[in-house]
Design a protein around this motif. Structure first.
Motif, PDB file in Angstrom:
ATOM      1  N   PRO B 192       0.799  -1.231   0.000  1.00 56.14           N
ATOM      2  CA  PRO B 192       0.000   0.000   0.000  1.00 56.14           C
ATOM      3  C   PRO B 192       0.832   1.282   0.000  1.00 56.14           C
ATOM      4  CG  PRO B 192       0.232  -0.788   2.239  1.00 56.14           C
ATOM      5  CD  PRO B 192       0.974  -1.767   1.362  1.00 56.14           C
ATOM      6  N   TYR B 193       2.158   1.179   0.077  1.00 54.17           N
ATOM      7  CA  TYR B 193       2.943   2.354   0.485  1.00 54.17           C
ATOM      8  C   TYR B 193       3.338   3.274  -0.676  1.00 54.17           C
ATOM      9  CZ  TYR B 193       6.385   5.140   2.998  1.00 54.17           C
ATOM     10  OH  TYR B 193       7.089   6.183   3.545  1.00 54.17           O
ATOM     11  N   TYR B 194       3.969   2.738  -1.687  1.00 53.21           N
ATOM     12  CA  TYR B 194       4.340   3.578  -2.839  1.00 53.21           C
ATOM     13  C   TYR B 194       3.179   3.588  -3.831  1.00 53.21           C
ATOM     14  CZ  TYR B 194       9.115   3.358  -0.997  1.00 53.21           C
ATOM     15  OH  TYR B 194      10.217   3.453  -0.194  1.00 53.21           O
ATOM     16  N   ASP B 195       2.979   4.727  -4.483  1.00 54.20           N
ATOM     17  CA  ASP B 195       1.771   4.929  -5.297  1.00 54.20           C
ATOM     18  C   ASP B 195       1.543   3.827  -6.339  1.00 54.20           C
ATOM     19  OD1 ASP B 195       1.225   7.162  -3.871  1.00 54.20           O
ATOM     20  OD2 ASP B 195       1.821   8.591  -5.417  1.00 54.20           O
ATOM     21  N   ASN B 196       2.600   3.450  -7.066  1.00 54.46           N
ATOM     22  CA  ASN B 196       2.410   2.449  -8.125  1.00 54.46           C
ATOM     23  C   ASN B 196       1.989   1.096  -7.583  1.00 54.46           C
ATOM     24  OD1 ASN B 196       2.883   4.123 -10.243  1.00 54.46           O
ATOM     25  ND2 ASN B 196       4.988   3.434 -10.615  1.00 54.46           N
ATOM     26  N   ASP B 197       2.599   0.695  -6.461  1.00 53.81           N
ATOM     27  CA  ASP B 197       2.229  -0.584  -5.848  1.00 53.81           C
ATOM     28  C   ASP B 197       0.797  -0.526  -5.320  1.00 53.81           C
ATOM     29  OD1 ASP B 197       4.863  -1.489  -6.235  1.00 53.81           O
ATOM     30  OD2 ASP B 197       5.498  -0.682  -4.304  1.00 53.81           O
ATOM     31  N   ALA B 198       0.447   0.613  -4.748  1.00 47.08           N
ATOM     32  CA  ALA B 198      -0.894   0.770  -4.169  1.00 47.08           C
ATOM     33  C   ALA B 198      -1.961   0.726  -5.267  1.00 47.08           C
ATOM     34  CB  ALA B 198      -0.982   2.077  -3.390  1.00 47.08           C
ATOM     35  N   LEU B 199      -1.623   1.292  -6.425  1.00 51.65           N
ATOM     36  CA  LEU B 199      -2.557   1.258  -7.551  1.00 51.65           C
ATOM     37  C   LEU B 199      -2.755  -0.183  -8.029  1.00 51.65           C
ATOM     38  CD1 LEU B 199      -4.109   3.282  -9.353  1.00 51.65           C
ATOM     39  CD2 LEU B 199      -2.208   3.146 -10.969  1.00 51.65           C
ATOM     40  N   ALA B 200      -1.655  -0.918  -8.134  1.00 48.25           N
ATOM     41  CA  ALA B 200      -1.734  -2.330  -8.539  1.00 48.25           C
ATOM     42  C   ALA B 200      -2.592  -3.107  -7.550  1.00 48.25           C
ATOM     43  CB  ALA B 200      -0.331  -2.925  -8.618  1.00 48.25           C
ATOM     44  N   MET B 201      -2.409  -2.822  -6.285  1.00 44.73           N
ATOM     45  CA  MET B 201      -3.178  -3.490  -5.239  1.00 44.73           C
ATOM     46  C   MET B 201      -4.677  -3.210  -5.386  1.00 44.73           C
ATOM     47  SD  MET B 201      -3.175  -2.462  -1.210  1.00 44.73           S
ATOM     48  CE  MET B 201      -4.312  -1.090  -1.402  1.00 44.73           C
ATOM     49  N   LYS B 202      -5.014  -1.960  -5.594  1.00 48.87           N
ATOM     50  CA  LYS B 202      -6.428  -1.605  -5.698  1.00 48.87           C
ATOM     51  C   LYS B 202      -7.065  -2.193  -6.952  1.00 48.87           C
ATOM     52  CE  LYS B 202      -7.662   2.655  -4.646  1.00 48.87           C
ATOM     53  NZ  LYS B 202      -7.593   4.130  -4.437  1.00 48.87           N
ATOM     54  N   GLU B 203      -6.312  -2.161  -8.048  1.00 44.04           N
ATOM     55  CA  GLU B 203      -6.854  -2.706  -9.296  1.00 44.04           C
ATOM     56  C   GLU B 203      -7.100  -4.207  -9.179  1.00 44.04           C
ATOM     57  OE1 GLU B 203      -5.157   0.562 -12.506  1.00 44.04           O
ATOM     58  OE2 GLU B 203      -4.389  -1.495 -12.541  1.00 44.04           O
TER      59      GLU B 203
END
Lengths: 284, 284
Positions: B192-203
């Motif tokens: 959840p921490y860096y924006d790109n990883d968090a986006l992947a997580m949400k998607e």
């Protein structure tokens, strides 16, 4: 050009942040202070080159060092904070109307001055009327106190340099004496992951174990500290951090937090087996 | 000379490990594989330059992806594992006498071959008689299955490159179909921490949400992954990961683990508020 800040997490591991610019640097009587600005983390500051706080994630550390003890005993009125020159711990404490007095002891006035200038959203409550700031050595300050505080928070640097005395048996003994019968002591407690940090954690823990009947360790995800697996020590005369938690009472206070919540309060004390093994015989 | 491996955790953040030597490098049909050796982490391997496992801490990831679902339903007999070429997930699964059959589907045979050579302590159970290895595309494999498994573990790379299809709605729908009425799906779920990883997580999360009545996310401290705050997805037809946990039953199995324990099982589902906020409406 590219400008990178690098912290050696161990001799063989580096964590590096691309820096937009260096906003400030100075050598004080006690340590070197640097303020840097980065796209990923916003502004951040280091002491002797080691990461202290970033605008992106300072809320994690400050939530966890304050709200865990405050939710454990809702009647905390008098608090002693040692270190904490950036003001983040004070900011969280002042959100409790029940807190009557906060003594803050920071050895290096320059840390406070610089954080007031560059981190207004962190230092914003240092002028709260309940806060008394003493620019002294915390080790000496606490010697003079007896049966006075409900909570002591040791928001220190690592156990070398100016923070060294805050990890000694003498210091923990004096904290015990400075606390009243309900007293809780919380301190930053290094990390279990890399060998040097784990050794510092165990040594600190061995020194606190004799004084308090209840000794626990809890954890948080703080990505800008070495390994991101950071621990806090919880030493207490009477209150047990889980058995005495009244989750409803804390939730009724309506304090909005970005990291802490009362489920996580319980969850953060559930340590991995390898950490429990390191602490074997050192918690109770 | 000094040799450093660097992973870009974001464009502006680097994590670097001092390397003693590069033991192996190759470009397979699917990806680049590198095996490196370091003082701090022992041997570790990367796919397309991204950290997969290290000898020092692979136990954390493998404990958490296997023991959480296995303790939730002690009657799991048939398991499908997708990815997991290093064998660590299989090693943990084979510790349960109750498991009768493990189908493992790894797209890249070279990952398995190389891990058998360099990580014998991780790949050691790939020849267990209950294990059937298929070198196929997991996305296609699961299309052909119906009402067959108690548990599917998606031990994949990130949602780009060879692992991309394993983060799609079609894939999750087929997993639902391949699971029986007790079925649980667990997958690695980014950070959840860096924006790109968090986006992947949400998607990824948005795509799984429609199929399963119970959807949760849990976390672990994995210092060698970006930010060290790593998440796993838990999707289930019937079993609730906390309400249905029988801690005594699991502890009676006598499985020794270095990270997982049944207190931590409950604790790891207690997410920080900022992560809960990201997942708002995406768990149930």
């Amino acid at each position: 050009m590219e400008l990178w800040y690098t912290e050696q997490h161990t001799e063989n591991v580096q964590f590096s942040i691309k820096v937009e610019k260096q906003l400030h640097t100075e050598q004080t009587e006690f340590q070197r202070i640097d303020i840097l600005e980065a796209k990923e983390f916003g502004k951040f500051f280091t002491l002797d080159g080691l990461m202290m706080i970033t605008e992106k994630d300072e809320f994690i550390y400050h939530d966890m060092i304050v709200h865990v003890p405050m939710a454990t005993n809702p009647n905390i009125k008098k608090v002693l904070v040692i270190g904490a020159g950036d003001g983040g711990t004070i900011r969280e404490l002042t959100r409790y109307k029940t807190v009557e007095k906060i003594d803050m002891v920071e050895i290096d006035k320059r840390v406070v001055d610089v954080c007031r200038e560059y981190f207004p959203q962190v230092s914003c409550k240092l002028d709260d009327e309940r806060v008394n700031i003493f620019f002294e050595d915390g080790l000496k300050f606490v010697r003079t106190k007896e049966n006075e505080y409900d909570l002591i928070i040791v928001d220190s640097t690592d156990p070398f340099g100016p923070g060294e005395g805050l990890f000694t048996k003498e210091f923990y003994g004096n904290c015990y004496k400075a606390l009243n019968e309900n007293g809780i002591l919380v301190n930053q407690h290094e990390s279990p992951y890399y060998d040097n940090d784990a050794l510092a954690m165990k040594e600190a823990h061995e020194k606190v174990i004799g004084f308090f009947p209840i000794i626990k360790v809890y954890q948080a995800h703080i990505p800008t500290y070495p390994s991101g697996h950071w621990l806090f020590g919880f030493a207490s005369k009477k209150y047990h951090p889980i058995k005495d938690l009244d989750a409803n009472a804390w939730n009724e206070l309506g304090i909005e937090t970005k990291y802490y919540n009362t489920d996580l309060h319980v969850g953060c004390f559930a340590l991995p087996n390898y950490v429990k093994h390191m602490l074997k015989g050192l918690t109770k």
